[in-house]
Scaffold this active site. Sequence first.
Site, short mmCIF file in Angstrom:
data_model
loop_
_atom_site.label_atom_id
_atom_site.label_comp_id
_atom_site.label_asym_id
_atom_site.label_seq_id
_atom_site.Cartn_x
_atom_site.Cartn_y
_atom_site.Cartn_z
N GLU A 115 2.25 -1.77 12.22
CA GLU A 115 3.19 -1.82 13.34
C GLU A 115 2.53 -1.36 14.65
O GLU A 115 2.79 -1.92 15.71
CB GLU A 115 4.44 -0.98 13.00
CG GLU A 115 5.19 -1.65 11.84
CD GLU A 115 6.46 -0.92 11.45
OE1 GLU A 115 6.34 0.21 10.96
OE2 GLU A 115 7.55 -1.48 11.64
N GLU A 135 6.97 -0.96 2.58
CA GLU A 135 8.29 -0.38 2.82
C GLU A 135 9.32 -0.71 1.74
O GLU A 135 10.05 0.16 1.28
CB GLU A 135 8.83 -0.81 4.19
CG GLU A 135 8.26 -0.02 5.36
CD GLU A 135 6.95 -0.58 5.88
OE1 GLU A 135 6.35 -1.45 5.19
OE2 GLU A 135 6.51 -0.16 6.96
N1 COA Z 1 1.32 9.90 3.74
C1 COA Z 1 0.79 11.11 3.48
N2 COA Z 1 -0.41 11.28 2.90
C2 COA Z 1 -1.10 10.18 2.57
C3 COA Z 1 -0.62 8.88 2.82
C4 COA Z 1 0.66 8.76 3.44
N3 COA Z 1 1.19 7.58 3.74
N4 COA Z 1 -1.51 7.97 2.38
C5 COA Z 1 -2.53 8.69 1.87
N5 COA Z 1 -2.29 10.01 1.99
C6 COA Z 1 -3.14 11.13 1.55
C7 COA Z 1 -3.11 11.30 0.05
O1 COA Z 1 -1.99 12.07 -0.34
C8 COA Z 1 -4.43 11.98 -0.20
O2 COA Z 1 -4.29 13.34 0.13
P1 COA Z 1 -4.95 14.48 -0.81
O3 COA Z 1 -6.44 14.19 -0.77
O4 COA Z 1 -4.55 15.76 -0.16
O5 COA Z 1 -4.37 14.27 -2.17
C9 COA Z 1 -5.36 11.37 0.84
O6 COA Z 1 -4.51 10.80 1.84
C10 COA Z 1 -6.21 10.24 0.27
O7 COA Z 1 -5.35 9.31 -0.34
P2 COA Z 1 -5.50 8.85 -1.88
O8 COA Z 1 -4.16 8.35 -2.34
O9 COA Z 1 -6.15 9.93 -2.68
O10 COA Z 1 -6.54 7.66 -1.70
P3 COA Z 1 -6.62 6.38 -2.64
O11 COA Z 1 -7.87 5.67 -2.22
O12 COA Z 1 -6.49 6.74 -4.07
O13 COA Z 1 -5.37 5.48 -2.23
C11 COA Z 1 -3.81 4.41 -0.78
C12 COA Z 1 -5.22 5.01 -0.93
C13 COA Z 1 -3.66 4.00 0.69
C14 COA Z 1 -3.68 3.19 -1.69
C15 COA Z 1 -2.75 5.45 -1.16
O14 COA Z 1 -3.07 6.67 -0.50
C16 COA Z 1 -1.35 5.06 -0.80
O15 COA Z 1 -0.77 4.23 -1.46
N6 COA Z 1 -0.79 5.70 0.26
C17 COA Z 1 0.59 5.49 0.65
C18 COA Z 1 0.77 4.20 1.42
C19 COA Z 1 2.22 4.08 1.81
O16 COA Z 1 3.07 3.80 1.01
N7 COA Z 1 2.51 4.33 3.11
C20 COA Z 1 3.85 4.36 3.59
C21 COA Z 1 4.15 3.10 4.29
S1 COA Z 1 5.83 3.05 4.89
#
Ligand code: COA
Length: 247
Positions: A115, A135
Amino acid sequence: MTNFEVIIYQKQDGIGYVTLNRPQALNAYNLQMRDELYQVLGAIKDDPEIKVAIFRGAGERAFCAGADLTEFLTAPSPVVARQVRWERDVWGLFLSITKPLIAALHGYVLGSGIEIALCCDIRLASEDAQFGLPELGLGIIPAAGATQTLPRIIGRASALESLLTGRWITAKEAHRLKLVNQVVSRADLLPVAERLARRIRDYDPIVVSYAKQAINRGLDLNLEQGLELEAKLSGFFNGQSELRHPC
Ligand code: COA
């Protein structure tokens, strides 16, 4: 350079650099970031020294992994949430800026990350960029404009498919869909963004602003109204200089 807590804002030679700076959380968009972004956008809008701005994400892994899930839906009530939104309409402010904005996207570009990119005028992606709208899987719809901005950029069918399936897309596919203007290597991402920014910066800022407005505002009008808008904007230059109004 102005350092907030989660955004770095730098000004150099007429170009504003906005870096989302929570690399440990993949630059997830939290309330602090919203408040700081609001201030930075206001500065970009009002500062006559800034001609164009580049948005990017800190760290190796992400431009922005979407809304911060740890704060997710924590607003005390819909009424308060709506009040906060009116007080801090980041997205309205973003879209009201008439200076060109360039998004330099790498790694994860999810949810609010897309966005933010959609509020920019030119989107560049590095080859490793991955785009997604998670989302619906979280039981919500986008609230930072994507339901309106995405179809205006990639068309109705592709926007619906992206949103309704939540399927992630690669940089190559994003380019095919015209979500991004160019895909470049990671090493070239900032240099290419800066090259574009410098070129835009060197034009007359008023002409640049009118050109942006003519296209962006015109797309929400019918052709006749759009042509009127163009005539009105180009008419401001009448009588000033032949060069300014060569047609
Ligand atoms: N909000 C808060 N923290 C987030 C985040 C988010 N949207 N996305 C990633 N992080 C944090 C993780 O909690 C992790 O923190 P930690 O090291 O303290 O545990 C750090 O960023 C690294 O992320 P991680 O999940 O370990 O990396 P990954 O390579 O395994 O996965 C993603 C990457 C992007 C696939 C996964 O983090 C994810 O699905 N994030 C959420 C995406 C999402 O749904 N966003 C909301 C959209 S409305």
